[in-house]
Scaffold this active site. Structure first.
Site, PDB file in Angstrom:
ATOM      1  N   TYR A 142      45.424  38.067  37.209  1.00  0.00           N
ATOM      2  CA  TYR A 142      44.022  38.456  37.038  1.00  0.00           C
ATOM      3  C   TYR A 142      43.178  37.745  38.086  1.00  0.00           C
ATOM      4  CZ  TYR A 142      39.436  39.149  34.840  1.00  0.00           C
ATOM      5  OH  TYR A 142      38.134  39.480  34.583  1.00  0.00           O
ATOM      6  N   ASP A 237      44.520  32.011  44.522  1.00  0.00           N
ATOM      7  CA  ASP A 237      43.472  32.033  43.500  1.00  0.00           C
ATOM      8  C   ASP A 237      43.684  30.871  42.530  1.00  0.00           C
ATOM      9  OD1 ASP A 237      41.662  32.515  41.514  1.00  0.00           O
ATOM     10  OD2 ASP A 237      42.217  34.606  41.186  1.00  0.00           O
ATOM     11  N   LYS A 269      35.648  28.190  37.195  1.00  0.00           N
ATOM     12  CA  LYS A 269      35.875  27.460  35.951  1.00  0.00           C
ATOM     13  C   LYS A 269      35.550  25.951  36.082  1.00  0.00           C
ATOM     14  CE  LYS A 269      38.507  31.155  33.907  1.00  0.00           C
ATOM     15  NZ  LYS A 269      39.305  32.147  34.597  1.00  0.00           N
TER      16      LYS A 269
HETATM   17  C1  LIG Z   1      38.919  33.517  35.196  1.00  0.00           C
HETATM   18  C2  LIG Z   1      39.603  33.954  36.434  1.00  0.00           C
HETATM   19  C3  LIG Z   1      38.954  34.735  37.412  1.00  0.00           C
HETATM   20  C4  LIG Z   1      37.592  35.341  37.196  1.00  0.00           C
HETATM   21  O1  LIG Z   1      36.592  34.390  37.047  1.00  0.00           O
HETATM   22  P1  LIG Z   1      35.217  34.806  36.311  1.00  0.00           P
HETATM   23  O2  LIG Z   1      34.364  33.602  36.477  1.00  0.00           O
HETATM   24  O3  LIG Z   1      35.577  35.123  34.906  1.00  0.00           O
HETATM   25  O4  LIG Z   1      34.692  35.992  37.045  1.00  0.00           O
HETATM   26  C5  LIG Z   1      39.617  34.970  38.600  1.00  0.00           C
HETATM   27  N1  LIG Z   1      40.854  34.501  38.822  1.00  0.00           N
HETATM   28  C6  LIG Z   1      41.516  33.778  37.899  1.00  0.00           C
HETATM   29  C7  LIG Z   1      42.878  33.245  38.216  1.00  0.00           C
HETATM   30  C8  LIG Z   1      40.921  33.481  36.677  1.00  0.00           C
HETATM   31  O5  LIG Z   1      41.598  32.792  35.754  1.00  0.00           O
END
Ligand SMILES: *Cc1c(COP(=O)(O)O)cnc(C)c1O
Length: 434
Positions: A142, A237, A269
Site C-alpha cells: 500500500y 516507501d 506517520k
Molecule cells: C500509511 C501508508 C501510506 C499512506 O500514508 P497516508 O498518510 O495515510 O496517506 C503510504 N505508504 C505506506 C507504506 C503506508 O503504510
C-alpha cells in the site's frame, strides 16, 4: 451518556460509512466502531469512558505513546505563536536535519502533509527525472490512495477485498505494472520486457499493509540492482517503517548493513508525531528536480506546517536508542505470547514479524506468507471474533487482520500484562470461529 452506537448512527447519516477512512468502519470485524475521545500513554478512552490498551498507535505515529509530554509541550509552544503562515519556518529545516542525521542518503527533503502525497510526488519525480512512464509495484503493498498506486493495494483495499478502486482509469492503471512480492523471477521478467520504459519500482521497505510480510534475503538488493542497471529509480516507501523499526527505519537494518541506498525514500506517520506531516527525500541532485529548482511541480498550502513540524521534531528528538530497545523488547513479548496462546488453543497460524512490527495470519502454517496471494488465502474469518474478544477485555487491536500491531515507548508492564491476559479468551474465540 453518549454511546458509541449513537455516535456511529449520527456519523453514518453525515459521512459515507460513518468514517473518514474505510478501515475505521469495522467492516471486516463487524460490530460498532468505537469513538475514541482521549489518549494517554499506552491507553485510549472511548466516548463511553471505557479504557483500552492501544495497539494501533494512530496507525504508527504514536511511537512515544499518546500525549507524550515533550511532544505536547512542543506543539503548545508552536500553537501559541500561530497555526501557520504559509511561509518558510525554522522548524522545517530542523526536522529535515533530524531525518538526514538518521538516514544520510536522505540528503534533501521535501515536506508534505500525508504519505499519499509523498508517494505521489515521488512517482512524479521519478517520471520527471527519467523521462519514462511505467511504475512497477508489488501486489499487497500500500502506498496511499493516489490513482496509479491503487492497483492491488493492501491495507483498506485488502480489508474490503477490492481488486483496486472504481474511478481509476484504464490509462492510469495501465502505467502501473503489478507483480507478486518476493517474486524475483517476475521482477527480472518485467525488466527484460519493459526495462527501457520503467521510471521506478516502488516498494514498501518491508510490507506491513497485507499483514507483515518480510522481504526474503536479497529481494530489496535485487530491486536496487535491476533499477540501477536499467536507469530506473528505486522508491523505498518507509511511510510506516521510517523511524519506527529502527532510528533509521527499515533501511537501518537492510540497506545500511548491505551497502545500498534507494534513490528516493518516502516517510510519514512517525515523522509527523501524530500531526499531518510526511516527506519525500533522496540524493540532492534527484530532489532538485522538484520545483522551484527543477521542472517537477509539487506544492502544498500546509506543507511544512509549523505545528506539524514541532510535533515531528519533538518526536524524533525523543526517539532515543532506549525507546527502540524498549519497543523491540515489548513487541517480542507480545508476539511470543500471541503465538503461544494461539498454539495452545489449537489455532493454526503464522506469526509475521519484522523488528517491532508484527501481525498474525490464520491457517497459513503450511504455506507461510511471502506474498499477497498467500496473505489473502488465510482464514481471515477467525480475526473478527478474536478482535472482539480482545476489545471486550479492553485491548484495542487494528480492526483488520491485514494491519500490523504497533507498540510504543509508553507500553509498560501493566499494559503488556493486560494484553497477555486477554489473549486466551480471544484465542478460544478464534478457534471456535467458523
Ligand atoms: C500509511 C501508508 C501510506 C499512506 O500514508 P497516508 O498518510 O495515510 O496517506 C503510504 N505508504 C505506506 C507504506 C503506508 O503504510
Amino acid at each position: 451518556m453518549t454511546t458509541n452506537q449513537a455516535l456511529f448512527d449520527t456519523a453514518q447519516r453525515l459521512m459515507p460509512g460513518g468514517v473518514n477512512s474505510p478501515v475505521r468502519a469495522f467492516g471486516s470485524v463487524g460490530g460498532t466502531p468505537v469513538s475514541m475521545v482521549a489518549g494517554q500513554g499506552p491507553y485510549l478512552t472511548d466516548a463511553e469512558g471505557k479504557q483500552y490498551v492501544d495497539l494501533v498507535g494512530s496507525w504508527g505515529p504514536a511511537l512515544l505513546g499518546h500525549s507524550n509530554p515533550a511532544v505536547l509541550e512542543a506543539v503548545r509552544a508552536a500553537v501559541d505563536k500561530g497555526l501557520g503562515f504559509g511561509t518558510s519556518h525554522p522548524l522545517e529545516a530542523r526536522l529535515a536535519e533530524l531525518v538526514r542525521s538518521r538516514v544520510p542518503s536522505a540528503q534533501m527533503i521535501r515536506m508534505v502533509s500525508t504519505g499519499t502525497e509523498a508517494t505521489m510526488t515521488a512517482i512524479r519525480l521519478a517520471r520527471g527525472a527519467t523521462g519514462k512512464n511505467l511504475i512497477v509495484k508489488f501486489a499487497g503493498c500500500y502506498h496511499g490512495h493516489s490513482d496509479g498506486l491503487l492497483a492491488a493495494a493492501g491495507s483498506g483495499v485488502a480489508t474490503l477485498g477490492l481488486p483496486g478502486s472504481a474511478g481509476v482509469t484504464q490509462a492510469q492503471a495501465s502505467e502501473t505494472i503489478v507483480i507478486e512480492y518476493n517474486d524475483r523471477q517476475a521482477l527480472e521478467q518485467v525488466f527484460a520486457d519493459h526495462g527501457g520504459n520503467i521510471a521506478a519500482v516502488i516498494t514498501e521497505a518491508t510490507p506491513a499493509n497485507m499483514g507483515v510480510v518480510p522481504p526474503e534475503p536479497g529481494f530489496n538488493q535485487l530491486i536496487r540492482d535491476l533499477t540501477a542497471q536499467h536507469g530506473a529509480l528505486m522508491i523505498f516507501d518507509e511511510v510506516m517503517t521510517g523511524f519506527r523499526i529502527t532510528e533509521a527505519g527499515y533501511w537501518g537494518i537492510s540497506g545500511r548493513a548491505e551497502g545500498w541506498t534507494p534513490d528516493l525514500f518516502t516517510f510519514g506517520k512517525v515523522i509527523g508525531g501524530g500531526m499531518p506531516a510526511a516527506a519525500v527525500a533522496g540524493r540532492a541532485e534527484m530532489m532538485e528536480h522538484l520545483a522551484p529548482t527543477g521542472p517537477v511541480y509539487h506544492a502544498g498550502t500546509l506543507s511544512g506546517n509549523p505545528v506539524a513540524m514541532a510535533a515531528g521534531v519533538a518526536t524524533l528528538e525523543n526517539a532515543t536508542a532506549e525507546v527502540y530497545e524498549h519497543i523491540d523488547l515489548k513487541a517480542q513479548v507480545v508476539a511470543d505470547g500471541l503465538s503461544a496462546t494461539l498454539s495452545d488453543a489449537g489455532v493454526d497460524h503464522t506469526l509475521q514479524k519484522v523488528g517491532s512490527l508484527f501481525s498474525v495470519a490464520f491457517g497459513t502454517s503450511r504455506t507461510g506468507v511471502r506474498d499477497y496471494s498467500q496473505a489473502q488465502a488465510q482464514e481471515a474469518f477467525r480475526y473478527g471474533p478474536f478482535f472482539h474478544a480482545m476489545l471486550e477485555q479492553g485491548v484495542y487491536l487494528p480492526p483488520s487482520v491485514f494491519e500490523a500491531w504497533f507498540l510504543s515507548a509508553a507500553h509498560d508492564d501493566a499494559a503488556i500484562d493486560q494484553i497477555l491476559s486477554a489473549l486466551p479468551r480471544a484465542a478460544k474465540a478464534a478457534a471456535q470461529a467458523g
